[in-house]
Design a protein around this motif. Sequence first.
Motif, PDB file in Angstrom:
ATOM      1  N   PHE A   1     -19.776   0.128   5.189  1.00 42.95           N
ATOM      2  CA  PHE A   1     -18.482  -0.482   4.858  1.00 42.95           C
ATOM      3  C   PHE A   1     -17.611  -0.746   6.093  1.00 42.95           C
ATOM      4  O   PHE A   1     -16.476  -1.162   5.978  1.00 42.95           O
TER       5      PHE A   1
ATOM      6  N   ILE B   1      -4.299  -4.500  -3.987  1.00 44.87           N
ATOM      7  CA  ILE B   1      -4.652  -5.112  -2.700  1.00 44.87           C
ATOM      8  C   ILE B   1      -5.666  -6.255  -2.887  1.00 44.87           C
ATOM      9  O   ILE B   1      -6.211  -6.778  -1.944  1.00 44.87           O
ATOM     10  N   ARG B   2      -5.882  -6.601  -4.160  1.00 44.95           N
ATOM     11  CA  ARG B   2      -6.726  -7.770  -4.442  1.00 44.95           C
ATOM     12  C   ARG B   2      -5.883  -8.911  -5.010  1.00 44.95           C
ATOM     13  O   ARG B   2      -6.398  -9.896  -5.505  1.00 44.95           O
TER      14      ARG B   2
ATOM     15  N   GLN C   1     -20.694  -4.137  -2.923  1.00 46.51           N
ATOM     16  CA  GLN C   1     -19.367  -4.161  -3.545  1.00 46.51           C
ATOM     17  C   GLN C   1     -19.014  -5.601  -3.871  1.00 46.51           C
ATOM     18  O   GLN C   1     -19.171  -6.477  -3.018  1.00 46.51           O
TER      19      GLN C   1
ATOM     20  N   ARG D   1       0.835  -1.208   0.000  1.00 48.18           N
ATOM     21  CA  ARG D   1       0.000   0.000   0.000  1.00 48.18           C
ATOM     22  C   ARG D   1       0.863   1.250   0.000  1.00 48.18           C
ATOM     23  O   ARG D   1       0.610   2.208  -0.703  1.00 48.18           O
TER      24      ARG D   1
ATOM     25  N   LYS E   1     -17.591  -9.218   7.564  1.00 48.85           N
ATOM     26  CA  LYS E   1     -16.656  -8.257   8.177  1.00 48.85           C
ATOM     27  C   LYS E   1     -17.308  -7.728   9.437  1.00 48.85           C
ATOM     28  O   LYS E   1     -18.382  -7.153   9.318  1.00 48.85           O
TER      29      LYS E   1
ATOM     30  N   PRO F   1     -17.477   1.397  -4.623  1.00 51.75           N
ATOM     31  CA  PRO F   1     -16.165   1.905  -4.220  1.00 51.75           C
ATOM     32  C   PRO F   1     -15.034   1.069  -4.814  1.00 51.75           C
ATOM     33  O   PRO F   1     -15.184  -0.137  -4.992  1.00 51.75           O
ATOM     34  N   PHE F   2     -13.949   1.735  -5.131  1.00 51.14           N
ATOM     35  CA  PHE F   2     -12.766   1.031  -5.632  1.00 51.14           C
ATOM     36  C   PHE F   2     -11.569   1.632  -4.904  1.00 51.14           C
ATOM     37  O   PHE F   2     -11.396   2.846  -4.881  1.00 51.14           O
ATOM     38  N   PRO F   3     -10.765   0.797  -4.271  1.00 53.58           N
ATOM     39  CA  PRO F   3      -9.682   1.356  -3.442  1.00 53.58           C
ATOM     40  C   PRO F   3      -8.597   2.036  -4.256  1.00 53.58           C
ATOM     41  O   PRO F   3      -8.325   1.620  -5.390  1.00 53.58           O
ATOM     42  N   GLY F   4      -7.995   3.041  -3.662  1.00 55.78           N
ATOM     43  CA  GLY F   4      -6.893   3.757  -4.315  1.00 55.78           C
ATOM     44  C   GLY F   4      -5.799   2.822  -4.807  1.00 55.78           C
ATOM     45  O   GLY F   4      -5.358   2.934  -5.958  1.00 55.78           O
ATOM     46  N   PRO F   5      -5.314   1.878  -3.974  1.00 56.15           N
ATOM     47  CA  PRO F   5      -4.246   0.984  -4.447  1.00 56.15           C
ATOM     48  C   PRO F   5      -4.744  -0.044  -5.460  1.00 56.15           C
ATOM     49  O   PRO F   5      -3.977  -0.885  -5.927  1.00 56.15           O
TER      50      PRO F   5
ATOM     51  N   HIS G   1      -7.133   5.790   4.118  1.00 53.57           N
ATOM     52  CA  HIS G   1      -7.416   5.439   2.734  1.00 53.57           C
ATOM     53  C   HIS G   1      -7.197   6.552   1.734  1.00 53.57           C
ATOM     54  O   HIS G   1      -7.295   6.319   0.554  1.00 53.57           O
TER      55      HIS G   1
ATOM     56  N   THR H   1     -11.844  -8.396   6.374  1.00 59.84           N
ATOM     57  CA  THR H   1     -12.083  -7.061   5.828  1.00 59.84           C
ATOM     58  C   THR H   1     -12.677  -7.283   4.438  1.00 59.84           C
ATOM     59  O   THR H   1     -12.772  -8.421   3.979  1.00 59.84           O
ATOM     60  N   ILE H   2     -13.091  -6.209   3.797  1.00 59.37           N
ATOM     61  CA  ILE H   2     -13.686  -6.376   2.470  1.00 59.37           C
ATOM     62  C   ILE H   2     -12.585  -6.692   1.463  1.00 59.37           C
ATOM     63  O   ILE H   2     -12.669  -7.653   0.715  1.00 59.37           O
ATOM     64  N   GLU H   3     -11.534  -5.898   1.500  1.00 55.05           N
ATOM     65  CA  GLU H   3     -10.396  -6.162   0.616  1.00 55.05           C
ATOM     66  C   GLU H   3      -9.516  -7.231   1.260  1.00 55.05           C
ATOM     67  O   GLU H   3      -9.690  -7.570   2.423  1.00 55.05           O
TER      68      GLU H   3
ATOM     69  N   ASN I   1      -6.248   8.777  -0.982  1.00 51.68           N
ATOM     70  CA  ASN I   1      -5.260   8.471  -2.008  1.00 51.68           C
ATOM     71  C   ASN I   1      -4.293   9.610  -2.280  1.00 51.68           C
ATOM     72  O   ASN I   1      -3.151   9.393  -2.601  1.00 51.68           O
TER      73      ASN I   1
HETATM   74  P1  XMP Z   1     -11.840  -2.892   4.114  1.00 48.79           P
HETATM   75  O1  XMP Z   1     -10.988  -3.759   3.267  1.00 48.79           O
HETATM   76  O2  XMP Z   1     -11.078  -2.064   5.103  1.00 48.79           O
HETATM   77  O3  XMP Z   1     -12.535  -1.841   3.117  1.00 48.79           O
HETATM   78  O4  XMP Z   1     -12.975  -3.653   4.754  1.00 48.79           O
HETATM   79  C1  XMP Z   1     -13.576  -0.982   3.456  1.00 48.79           C
HETATM   80  C2  XMP Z   1     -13.913  -0.137   2.244  1.00 48.79           C
HETATM   81  O5  XMP Z   1     -12.841   0.752   1.957  1.00 48.79           O
HETATM   82  C3  XMP Z   1     -12.327   0.516   0.662  1.00 48.79           C
HETATM   83  N1  XMP Z   1     -10.869   0.654   0.734  1.00 48.79           N
HETATM   84  C4  XMP Z   1     -10.181   1.703   0.251  1.00 48.79           C
HETATM   85  N2  XMP Z   1     -10.582   2.812  -0.406  1.00 48.79           N
HETATM   86  N3  XMP Z   1      -8.329   3.536  -0.587  1.00 48.79           N
HETATM   87  C5  XMP Z   1      -9.665   3.730  -0.837  1.00 48.79           C
HETATM   88  O6  XMP Z   1     -10.016   4.738  -1.451  1.00 48.79           O
HETATM   89  C6  XMP Z   1      -7.854   2.456   0.085  1.00 48.79           C
HETATM   90  O7  XMP Z   1      -6.659   2.323   0.312  1.00 48.79           O
HETATM   91  C7  XMP Z   1      -8.829   1.481   0.502  1.00 48.79           C
HETATM   92  N4  XMP Z   1      -8.730   0.292   1.173  1.00 48.79           N
HETATM   93  C8  XMP Z   1      -9.996  -0.187   1.297  1.00 48.79           C
HETATM   94  C9  XMP Z   1     -12.773  -0.884   0.297  1.00 48.79           C
HETATM   95  O8  XMP Z   1     -12.842  -1.074  -1.113  1.00 48.79           O
HETATM   96  C10 XMP Z   1     -14.116  -0.959   0.973  1.00 48.79           C
HETATM   97  O9  XMP Z   1     -15.108  -0.324   0.203  1.00 48.79           O
END
Ligand code: XMP
Length: 518
Positions: free
Chosen positions: A473, A403-404, A439, A302, A510, A395-399, A350, A514-516, A352
Amino acid sequence: MQTENLEKVIVIDFGGQYNQLVARRVRECGVYCEIESFKAPLKKISDRKPKGIILTGGPDSVYSAGAASAPRELFELGVPVLGLCYGAQLMMHLLGGKVGRAPEREYGKTELMIDAPDSPLYDGIPHQMTCWMSHNDSISVLAPGFEITAHTGNCPAASLECREKKLYAVQYHPEVLHTSYGKEILSNFVCRICGCSGSWKMEDFVSGKIRELRKKVGDGKVLCALSGGVDSSVAAVLLSKAAGKNLTCVFVDHGLLRKGESELVERVFGPEGPYKLNFIRVDAKERFLRRLAGVCEPEQKRKTIGEEFIRVFEETAKSIGSVDYLVQGTIYPDVVESGLGGESAVIKSHHNVGGLPEIMEFKGIIEPLRCLFKDEVRRAGLQLGIPEELVMRQPFPGPGLGIRIIGEITEQKVKIVQDADAIFREEMKKAGLDRSASQYFAALTNVRSVGVMGDERTYEYAVAMRSVDTSDFMTADVTEIPYTVLKTVMTRIVNEVKHVNRVFYDITSKPPGTIEYE
Ligand code: XMP
């Protein structure tokens, strides 16, 4: 929209779990509203000239040491106040009443009997209704000047008022949907009692915001980091309406986006798209892969992606010359959750582009969506004509896919995840589940195992499908995808995606998962 002159209600946050809900219910009544921490000085609140104040619930007991509190003068501003649950108890406690341990804890749906049907709070409400209770303490002695306006079987003082001073207190939670006339009760407070017109709407936000931004930016140069996510897309289009060609959007393509996503962003925001933005797409795929080679530990991954992102963005920004303003797609829950507005203690790691302001020089940061909830951002986006495909995105994570993919990231693994994910998305859409699941995505477990295909032994990767239902979330349940859909996805993935011979459906909620994955 200039929030300074707007008709508004302030919600004072005492740390309860439904507090953001209170704010959104008020907005649903057509009244603009903001959340403030109970620690905010009284002057900060009175200077904003609210038409009404709502005190939320909270986890404390008003009589315990160090409990969240408010200055007594809050009730002397001449502004109507509504206390909810803890807020109601605090109002009594501060104004000379008594609160103690309730003989019986009340939790869940409860019948409420209204004793004062002529109360403006209960205008148009049936004399008996269901309300949602969640409290251990109760009001045992009323503060002087107050009368009981409703009771339940276990709670003689379920709501109270001092009509003359426009002070109202309810032990139940009108903001949750289980309270059958909750929205009407809140509307009675903000419109009938506080005198708000209830005319605030999203359309006003968009046009007002563009006017406000034009004034602020003038002919300054503006830079926006566009990720293709909902928030940064809406922020970019708003700014483009205000700054025109003085806005430059930089889209760093780290190569970890979902299949077709980078092209979609370019189609919509690029020079050929409807907005004709000043758009720079930086193809940094190779660069990210090089930096990520050998990096397996999740936090390290990350950090590497985040740092590289900033570096690429910074280099690109420098190449376009001096910039006056940087745009960020911060939205209201981010503000509240980072402790800037309300009381919730969660701080997201989170963000970005969170590190940018410290390393680059700007006249200012512009956060045009700072006062909106996610669904309001989406409505603003639709109003600006941004395609639904982008506005309604999950939602789509920044990384990104980084991270998938469990373990080291390679070009081959990225391709596997992209292809498997595209199939999963297609089938979820076909099954009509794409809008109901919060998601969902495919991920690559770092596991390889033995399989057989066309009489031949294989030794290939296992893909995991993940789909969750959640409203915040922070906690999530697994989507109950019909078995036939899962089976179709599995068959397609093993047939169409090279190097995959097994597919799992992750049924972990969760917490504990976690989700990711990383
Ligand atoms: P987790 O994995 O913590 O995710 O259960 C909760 C929500 O946050 C999103 N997520 C991120 N979004 N940057 C983002 O903008 C990140 O680094 C990041 N990590 C997790 C994840 O997709 C879920 O919706």
